[in-house]
Design an enzyme around this catalytic site. Structure first.
Site, PDB file in Angstrom:
ATOM      1  N   HIS A 250      41.385   5.971  26.513  1.00  0.00           N
ATOM      2  CA  HIS A 250      40.669   6.244  27.754  1.00  0.00           C
ATOM      3  C   HIS A 250      41.246   7.813  28.017  1.00  0.00           C
ATOM      4  CE1 HIS A 250      39.509   2.401  28.111  1.00  0.00           C
ATOM      5  NE2 HIS A 250      40.470   1.625  29.146  1.00  0.00           N
ATOM      6  N   ARG A 346      43.325  16.398  37.286  1.00  0.00           N
ATOM      7  CA  ARG A 346      43.582  17.397  38.274  1.00  0.00           C
ATOM      8  C   ARG A 346      44.108  18.814  37.502  1.00  0.00           C
ATOM      9  NH1 ARG A 346      45.813  17.229  43.435  1.00  0.00           N
ATOM     10  NH2 ARG A 346      45.423  14.970  43.333  1.00  0.00           N
TER      11      ARG A 346
END
Length: 532
Positions: A250, A346
């Protein structure tokens, strides 16, 4: 509605007159909770062929009606569900014996003959453990013969091996049976809304392209957090651990989309070519650049060995050696039994070099929230509204629940199944891509499996081992703990964060501020978002 989000093509645009979807492992949880509901949604929105049939195949001694009853429990009640179930049937058979597959092929051919269609498609979804893939794929071969009027494709679930060696062995076995064009290795994270938006965000906005490099970006964090533990699946999880389960697939897939160079086009191979290039530039992660953890209570699960050293948490700093990203750490963090459910990217930018202000301003950040509450926002420093001369952190905010109020986002499996039906391999994993991803973590996994690396115990409901924060700080990440995010109703937003006053002092927005500042005047109009 979901339809407005998915209504990008009709069944006619799939270039098929008939479609047969065979779900192998039809009686299992994955098929019943994900595969069948995804097919139902595609049918409900008219995105399957007008002539379609779904066949379940498994070892369980079921008949057609028993499978329908099992699937019915996972779908909404109503006439649409019953219409979908009318097209569902079952074949019982072993995974390693030819007899069951002969019955399956006979049923598929009968449907295609009765439909009288010229253009046909066969999609085989393997909702099975990888250990049976070689037998299943070998026995399926007679069912997957393509010709001028028919295509055949296989959707394969992760994990694709336990390490580089076993992954290559599996790939060799499948490669001898099927060309790469027929293999669709599914990673459901590649079907999530924000992940699919990454390329558009990067390459469809001039200002994004200009700042997407080491000259402006200080570090990148890609995070996956779950607030629950293994919940009775500890025995299965203990065979793999968090690095195999989340980081190798992932998170490295998300990293590749964030870091890749612009592709020639959006075709499946062009996009995957660029993903492979950037994965090959990744330096294999070193133990000193990792923090491994195990939540307190993990070994209380009776299915987990008492002396298990399996990590349920990992934070790894990866380095990309190319012109764009040299010196920019990519910190991939994943863990179970943490303080919240969250997955996000982020991107933290460098410190401002402006000499206008006499104090240090918080860094800008671009945050892409994958789940829950999908959103994209840029944290910026602005003057606080009103008579105040203070500087406050706020954001340029695309919150999906606000901007697209009332729009339901399709499940990742719906998107990826539709892509497999239409032959779009952009968001499926290619063999060389898989190989490059395994090489990044293979040495680390060998040390974990050999017991050389001992995970640090951390309390359930925490942020994980404090050493993970120290690792991020060592690689330049600055955390602003006063800046927090609270989901709000549409139209009402509340800000809590950092304030810099022009007299050189700073405070949190919840701290007492000068009486003439907007922070003392009631409701706010900003949204503040949480740090990890």
């Amino acid at each position: 509605t979901v339809a407005s989000c998915m209504d990008v093509m009709s069944a006619d645009e799939t270039h098929l007159d008939s479609l047969v979807v065979v779900v192998l492992g039809a009686s299992g949880d994955l098929a019943c909770k994900k595969t069948f509901p995804a097919l139902y949604e595609l049918h409900r929105h008219g995105l399957l062929s007008k002539q379609f049939h779904v066949i379940g195949y498994a070892r369980s001694p079921l008949d057609d009606e028993q499978l329908r009853s099992k699937v019915r429990d996972t779908l909404p009640s109503g006439s649409r569900t019953e219409d979908f179930l009318d097209w569902l049937s079952y074949v019982q058979g072993q995974y390693d014996e030819a007899e069951g597959y002969k019955r399956l092929l006979k049923k598929v051919e009968k449907f295609e003959e009765e439909s009288g269609c010229e253009r046909c498609g066969r999609l085989f979804y393997l909702a099975l453990p990888p250990s049976v893939y070689p037998d299943v794929c070998t026995q399926l071969k007679p069912c997957t013969v393509e010709n001028d009027r028919r295509w055949c494709r296989l959707v394969i679930e992760k994990p694709f091996g336990r390490n580089l060696e076993s992954s290559e062995e599996l790939a060799d076995t499948l490669g001898k049976l099927y060309p790469e064009s027929q293999l669709y290795r599914i990673d459901h994270y590649l079907g999530k809304e924000i992940v699919q938006n990454l390329s558009v965000l990067r390459f469809g906005n001039t200002f994004m392209s200009a700042m997407w490099n080491r000259h402006l970006i200080n570090n990148v964090q890609i995070t996956f957090k779950e607030p629950f533990g293994t919940e009775g699946r500890g025995g299965y999880f203990d065979e793999f651990g968090i690095v195999r389960d989340i980081i190798q697939n992932h998170l490295l897939q998300v990293l590749a989309l964030v870091a890749m160079e612009p592709p020639v086009s959006t075709s499946g191979d062009d996009v995957r070519d660029e993903k492979v290039k950037v994965l090959r530039c990744l330096e294999p992660v070193k133990p000193e650049d990792c923090v491994l953890g195990q939540y307190d209570g993990y070994r209380d699960d009776p299915t987990v060995p008492d002396d298990s050293k399996c990590p349920t948490f990992a934070s790894c700093a990866f380095k990309i050696h190319n012109e764009r990203w040299e010196g920019v750490p990519f910190i991939l963090k994943a863990g179970k039994a943490l303080n919240e459910r969250k997955a996000e990217v982020r991107i933290q930018f460098n410190d401002s070099k402006s000499s206008v202000f006499d104090y240090h301003l918080p860094r800008n950040e671009l945050v892409m929230r994958i789940q829950p509450d999908e959103g994209i926002w840029m944290k910026t420093n602005v003057k606080e509204p009103g008579l105040s001369t203070s500087i406050v952190q706020s954001e340029l905010d695309l919150s999906y629940v606000d901007r697209y109020n009332g729009l339901s986002i399709p499940d990742a499996y719906e998107r990826l199944l539709l892509d497999a039906i239409t032959g779009n391999q952009q968001f499926f994993v290619r063999r060389d891509e898989l190989r490059a991803a395994w090489k990044c973590v293979d040495d680390l996994l060998e040390k974990i499996d050999g017991g050389e690396l001992i995970p640090i115990l951390y309390p359930q409901g925490s942020r994980g081992p404090p050493e993970a924060d120290h690792l991020a700080e060592r690689y330049g990440f600055v955390r602003y703990s006063d800046y927090t995010w609270k989901p709000t109703d549409v139209g009402r937003k509340e800000s809590v964060g950092f304030v810099a006053h022009l007299d050189g002092t700073t405070s949190g927005l919840n701290d007492e501020a000068p009486s003439n500042s907007a922070s003392a005047q009631g409701d706010r109009t900003q949204v503040a978002h949480s740090q990890l």
